[in-house]
Design a protein around this motif. Structure first.
Motif, mmCIF file in Angstrom:
data_model
loop_
_atom_site.group_PDB
_atom_site.id
_atom_site.type_symbol
_atom_site.label_atom_id
_atom_site.label_comp_id
_atom_site.label_asym_id
_atom_site.label_seq_id
_atom_site.Cartn_x
_atom_site.Cartn_y
_atom_site.Cartn_z
ATOM 1 N N ARG A 46 -78.274 -7.821 -46.858
ATOM 2 C CA ARG A 46 -78.599 -8.967 -45.600
ATOM 3 C C ARG A 46 -79.111 -9.989 -45.598
ATOM 4 N N TYR A 47 -80.111 -10.075 -46.332
ATOM 5 C CA TYR A 47 -80.992 -11.103 -47.635
ATOM 6 C C TYR A 47 -79.934 -12.541 -48.540
ATOM 7 N N THR A 48 -79.111 -11.181 -48.879
ATOM 8 C CA THR A 48 -78.197 -12.104 -50.542
ATOM 9 C C THR A 48 -77.024 -12.564 -49.327
ATOM 10 N N ALA A 71 -81.665 -4.280 -46.168
ATOM 11 C CA ALA A 71 -82.325 -5.858 -46.226
ATOM 12 C C ALA A 71 -81.839 -6.812 -47.256
ATOM 13 N N GLN A 111 -77.056 -13.760 -46.801
ATOM 14 C CA GLN A 111 -77.777 -15.674 -45.871
ATOM 15 C C GLN A 111 -78.087 -15.991 -46.059
ATOM 16 N N PHE A 112 -78.452 -15.872 -47.496
ATOM 17 C CA PHE A 112 -79.109 -16.606 -48.797
ATOM 18 C C PHE A 112 -78.600 -17.466 -49.461
ATOM 19 N N GLN A 136 -86.505 -12.439 -51.384
ATOM 20 C CA GLN A 136 -86.242 -10.606 -51.746
ATOM 21 C C GLN A 136 -86.082 -9.852 -52.334
ATOM 22 N N ILE A 181 -90.076 -11.417 -45.004
ATOM 23 C CA ILE A 181 -89.102 -10.962 -45.708
ATOM 24 C C ILE A 181 -89.672 -10.262 -46.957
ATOM 25 N N THR A 227 -90.052 -7.307 -44.798
ATOM 26 C CA THR A 227 -88.985 -5.917 -44.038
ATOM 27 C C THR A 227 -87.696 -5.721 -45.402
ATOM 28 N N THR A 262 -92.094 -17.388 -43.336
ATOM 29 C CA THR A 262 -90.520 -16.787 -43.841
ATOM 30 C C THR A 262 -91.697 -15.789 -44.900
#
Lengths: 435, 435
Positions: B43-45, B40, B47-48, B186, B29, B32, B25
């Motif tokens: 997006r990760y912020t 990205a 998502q997580f 990230q 990350i 990406t 994982t």
């Protein structure tokens, strides 16, 4: 060697982490040494170095060390001694003392500096065995005060003694007397976890092939390691006061190391660029290691022409080279602008080999752009620091409430109570009375 | 808390490297973020951290920093300022200067010390957000002279501002004014490689969860990282002059951190051992974080009774604890024998929280036995060194032959020729005449 404008120069960095198979092999070797000790060490030495040894033969004897002296020229012994004197003198200046700050209320704060207890130095075999690197790894550890310095180096294939006498003499001159004829990932694992014959160390340093590098990465945490070195690099920053033949010779001295080595000239002078390109070609032709050096300059070398010396410095700072030579009218005047370079050689007489072998500063220097944040090997690499706090009763009574405030804001009531119980007890008459 | 003899005590060390899935994982990350940057990161912020932000909202504004002051108590601001004064004073003593060695022949050798240019500090969110750790990471970097210190911290789930005001005030007091509301792997990748909104740094420090730790490991090499911290540890070495209630409180102040934390008493006094065991139980009962502390002392705590204080010191040196308290009749008299400990607290008033929050030494200290070779965070962690070599013509003419001898013994003729061409040319009248 290609001459190009700084506009067309793009920085590339590669870091080698090995193939999955190499990683798997190393993991297995390390685990096996950890479990089986000497037995595995001897087995791997037979398998990889084609040398059959018993456990008692692992360690190089005093007689072998002595015999090595008769196998090398006196001029070599003289030269390595002179180099050792300079390396010791330079590194001795790096030595630091523990210090204390005594405060009026009786509080003492300080920083204790101690040497590591036991350090292992890896010395590669074959053509990559450099006596100078033995000095550069061992002397800083000695100056730091490390009481036990142990060396490992692979035996020559098929032999029993089989260790380069130049390496043995360098080790003896540096003061190493514990030497084992083992190499590869198995030697790194033996240093990290110990075997019946080799006691474990606190730190492993020295260069090696990909298996050695991966093994160092694998054992990191159980012991400390030095950094994993990449191919060697030189950048020469020069103006038109530079002698083209000197610049070319210095570039080639780096290029001959390794086809992956990188030699770069950065200059605002088109005429210097052209003359150096011609000189490189001329000098290449009768260099013994021509093939290596040619591959290096063709694939990783460059002559970069900049608009100005100032732009040249910007290029240098982006490259963050291992070695930087500054050959310009006033090299000291440029020093303040050089932010990133592992070792800086100033002026026409500071040819890189002066530093590689002799001047005194270490020749193990951060590669691959890591001079942005890393430093040459020095005495600091072989010490550890402990903080010292001797708080007085007066200071605790004065600061206790503030400390509790901070602890409670972090939700750590137990921290606050460790202070509170003292404040309450001292108010009642002190620790002597108990509770 | 179990009391056992030193004979029955076995040292265990575990290092967490994450599961293969977690490693995969994190790798993904990091790759990406490197490729897609801000897009990205946002997006990760989402998502997580379940927080929807635009790129312009990533950075905490000066107004938010200001507003944080109105959300915290004045007593907190006063306390954190007092702590910062002490932390600055202690670390200022670690600052070192560049030095030069001027030799009679005109040669100059030296060591240049420069701050890193840009450092990133990771601050975890939630209950692990410690204002004191902000000071401990930022102040040494500031003292080193790092001009750009940037902080990243995850936004509270669902909010936009969502950063603990105590953390923001600590950051402002420490002097950080570039703060981004991103966290996890990230954020580490963004610091290492940069995005459109966040410029890349030279070093990343600060604690985090397993994803943060793995991401730091993944980007190491491209940037520097601090060490990966394990669970916190305290060892108290005490004789029968120690106050059992103080010792128990100090053990619990460590145990309350984390069920994995380790609190160990080492003493030659059976009566102290028994009293401390009883005190620990008594104090545990009304500790807010009783469950955590109880799990810690039951699984990772111990009271070890030794034959003598001297044997106690040997146990301590094997443990190489992060924190060591020495509570004995003459603690300074034992200091010389303590080889391995990250921070040493002497005497009855030097409770560990004094150092955690206030005295001045850093509270980020090597864990898991690495005090054998590692040191508390200090100013040295934020500097880099460059060697300086300015060799004079006279020195080169004197030493040239010796340097060539050493180069040729290593089979590096190109190195020798870089010296030889100068010696020959200077014999002919010097570089000024060309060839």
């Amino acid at each position: 060697m290609k001459v190009k404008s700084s506009k067309d120069f793009k920085l590339q960095r590669d870091v080698e982490y090995g193939t999955p198979e190499q990683n798997e092999t190393v993991k297995q070797i390390v685990a096996t040494i950890k479990k089986e000790g000497d037995a595995a060490l001897l087995r791997y030495t037979e398998q990889f170095d084609r040398t059959v040894l018993t456990a008692t033969e692992l360690r190089v004897t005093p007689e072998e060390l002595q015999a090595a002296y008769s196998q090398v020229e006196d001029s070599f012994v003289t030269a390595i001694r002179a180099a050792a004197v300079n390396i010791r003198a330079f590194h001795a200046r790096q030595k630091r003392s523990s210090w204390m700050d005594l405060q009026p209320d009786g509080t003492i704060l300080g920083q204790i500096i101690r040497p590591l207890k036991r350090v292992g130095v890896y010395v590669p075999g074959g053509t990559a065995a450099y006596p100078s690197s033995v000095l550069m790894n061992v002397i800083p550890a000695q100056i730091a005060g490390v009481p036990e310095i142990v060396m490992v180096t692979p035996p020559a294939t098929g032999g029993k003694a089989g260790i380069d006498p130049y390496i043995l003499v360098a080790a003896a001159e540096a003061g190493v007397n514990e030497i084992y004829r083992v190499g590869g990932a198995q030697a790194v694992a033996a240093l990290a976890f110990g075997t019946e014959s080799i006691a474990p160390v606190d730190k492993i340093c020295g260069p090696g092939n990909i298996y050695v590098a991966l093994a160092k990465r694998e054992v990191y945490g159980a012991v400390d390691i030095d950094s994993i070195a990449g191919p060697s690099e030189i950048v020469v920053l020069a103006d038109d006061t530079a002698e083209p033949a000197y610049v070319a010779a210095d570039l080639l001295s780096q290029a001959e190391h390794d086809t992956m080595a990188s030699a770069i000239l950065v200059t605002p002078s088109q005429s210097l660029a052209d003359s150096v390109a011609a000189e490189v070609e001329r000098q290449l032709r009768d260099l013994p290691r021509e093939a290596v050096a040619r591959a290096s300059v063709e694939n990783h070398g460059a002559i970069i022409v900049t608009e100005s010396l100032q732009e040249g410095i910007e290029v240098v700072n982006r490259l963050a080279p291992e070695h930087l030579e500054v050959v310009a009218a006033d090299p000291m005047g440029l020093l303040g602008s050089i932010e990133n370079a592992g070792a800086i050689f100033l002026g026409p007489y500071s040819s890189e080999p002066v530093g590689d072998y002799f001047a005194g500063p270490n020749h193990i220097i951060p590669t691959n752009g890591t001079a942005r944040f890393a430093s040459p090997v020095d005495v600091d690499d072989f010490i550890k620091k402990s903080s010292l706090i001797y708080y007085s009763k007066e200071a605790l009574l004065r600061d206790g409430e503030t400390i509790m405030e901070l602890a409670r804001r972090e939700g750590l009531e137990g921290h606050a109570r460790a202070i509170q119980i003292r404040l309450e007890n001292e108010a009642k008459g002190g620790a002597e009375d108990g509770e």
